[in-house]
Design a protein around this motif. Structure first.
Motif, PDB file in Angstrom:
ATOM      1  N   UNK A  20      72.144  54.609 -11.150  1.00 56.97           N
ATOM      2  CA  UNK A  20      72.024  54.227  -9.747  1.00 56.97           C
ATOM      3  C   UNK A  20      70.987  53.130  -9.530  1.00 56.97           C
ATOM      4  N   UNK A  21      69.919  53.155 -10.328  1.00 59.09           N
ATOM      5  CA  UNK A  21      68.870  52.150 -10.164  1.00 59.09           C
ATOM      6  C   UNK A  21      69.432  50.757 -10.402  1.00 59.09           C
ATOM      7  N   UNK A  22      70.135  50.592 -11.508  1.00 56.65           N
ATOM      8  CA  UNK A  22      70.714  49.281 -11.820  1.00 56.65           C
ATOM      9  C   UNK A  22      71.825  48.926 -10.836  1.00 56.65           C
ATOM     10  N   UNK A  23      72.635  49.906 -10.492  1.00 56.59           N
ATOM     11  CA  UNK A  23      73.763  49.663  -9.587  1.00 56.59           C
ATOM     12  C   UNK A  23      73.294  49.132  -8.236  1.00 56.59           C
ATOM     13  N   UNK A  24      72.262  49.742  -7.662  1.00 55.38           N
ATOM     14  CA  UNK A  24      71.837  49.366  -6.326  1.00 55.38           C
ATOM     15  C   UNK A  24      70.912  48.159  -6.304  1.00 55.38           C
ATOM     16  N   UNK A  25      70.513  47.656  -7.479  1.00 60.20           N
ATOM     17  CA  UNK A  25      69.773  46.397  -7.529  1.00 60.20           C
ATOM     18  C   UNK A  25      70.706  45.185  -7.586  1.00 60.20           C
ATOM     19  N   UNK A  26      71.958  45.409  -7.936  1.00 56.79           N
ATOM     20  CA  UNK A  26      72.916  44.302  -8.039  1.00 56.79           C
ATOM     21  C   UNK A  26      73.046  43.542  -6.714  1.00 56.79           C
ATOM     22  N   UNK A  27      73.190  44.224  -5.549  1.00 55.20           N
ATOM     23  CA  UNK A  27      73.268  43.466  -4.294  1.00 55.20           C
ATOM     24  C   UNK A  27      72.054  42.583  -4.039  1.00 55.20           C
ATOM     25  N   UNK A  28      70.863  43.065  -4.396  1.00 51.91           N
ATOM     26  CA  UNK A  28      69.650  42.251  -4.224  1.00 51.91           C
ATOM     27  C   UNK A  28      69.713  40.987  -5.083  1.00 51.91           C
TER      28      UNK A  28
END
Length: 226
Positions: A20-28
């Motif tokens: 989840x950490x990597x997944x939710x940094x993608x939009x940033x």
């Protein structure tokens, strides 16, 4: 927590155990890329340019909501990011500069509250204030009279945030340093002399600073992993 222990923690969080950490940094990351690719001229202020500039910060708000539990430190960091986004939007229009400073002052106060006042380490604050006074000695002669007090007040709040981020250490410390560099270049470019590639430096250090500051919120256990 010292920098070495935090480095090990962040390495673990970015491993396959916490997708989840990597997944939710993608939009940033995509929003930052979008900002630099579009590179809307500063002399063309619009709500579109404001949205493009604010989008990476709003993505970090969503990131914190997605990967951290609803505890006080997460809400404080999200408050700092929301105030930063408001400040970003205000700075698009030169006539709203003071409103932007007020919004970023509120953001720094949120960060101050999130980082806490223990341990105090007043000696570090003295060094930071000395460096701030030296910088202000160059800046103040170039300010209009009605800007002196707002700039001094903002500098005091920024220095306090830097102090607490350095005491916290790790990613928070680096984030505080980069935020200070970003604001320092912005002020020098706006009030003293135009600098080459100033906007590149300001925005690169700014986005990196915000990311590092909110990564400090991942120190606590209880991350969502599914």
């Amino acid at each position: 927590m010292d920098a070495r222990k935090e480095g090990l923690l962040l390495k673990t969080l970015f491993s396959d155990q916490h997708p989840q950490v990597r997944k939710w940094l993608v939009p940033f990351i995509l929003a930052c890329s979008f900002y630099f690719l579009l590179w809307i001229p500063e002399d063309q202020p619009s709500w579109v340019s404001a949205l493009v500039k604010c989008l990476p910060i709003l993505c970090l708000v969503v990131f914190l909501w997605a990967v951290t539990p609803g505890r006080s430190s997460s809400w404080l960091l999200q408050g700092a990011l929301v105030c930063s986004a408001v400040g970003d939007a205000c700075l698009i229009w030169p006539e709203a500069f003071l409103y932007g400073m007020a919004a970023f002052s509120a953001a720094h106060l949120f960060y101050l509250r999130a980082f806490g006042l223990s341990p105090l380490q007043p000696g570090l604050l003295l060094y930071i204030m000395l460096a701030s006074l030296i910088y202000c000695s160059f800046l103040l002669p170039h300010l209009e009279p009605d800007m002196v007090l707002p700039v001094l007040a903002y500098g005091l709040i920024l220095s306090s945030m830097l102090w607490r981020s350095l005491v916290r250490g790790g990613s928070a410390g680096w984030g505080g340093v980069l935020f200070t560099i970003s604001d320092g270049v912005l002020a020098w470019n706006a009030f003293i002399r135009s600098l080459p590639f100033a906007r590149h430096v300001i925005m690169t250090t700014y986005y990196a600073a915000q990311l590092l500051l909110i990564l400090s919120g991942l120190r606590n256990p209880g991350l969502k992993t599914h």
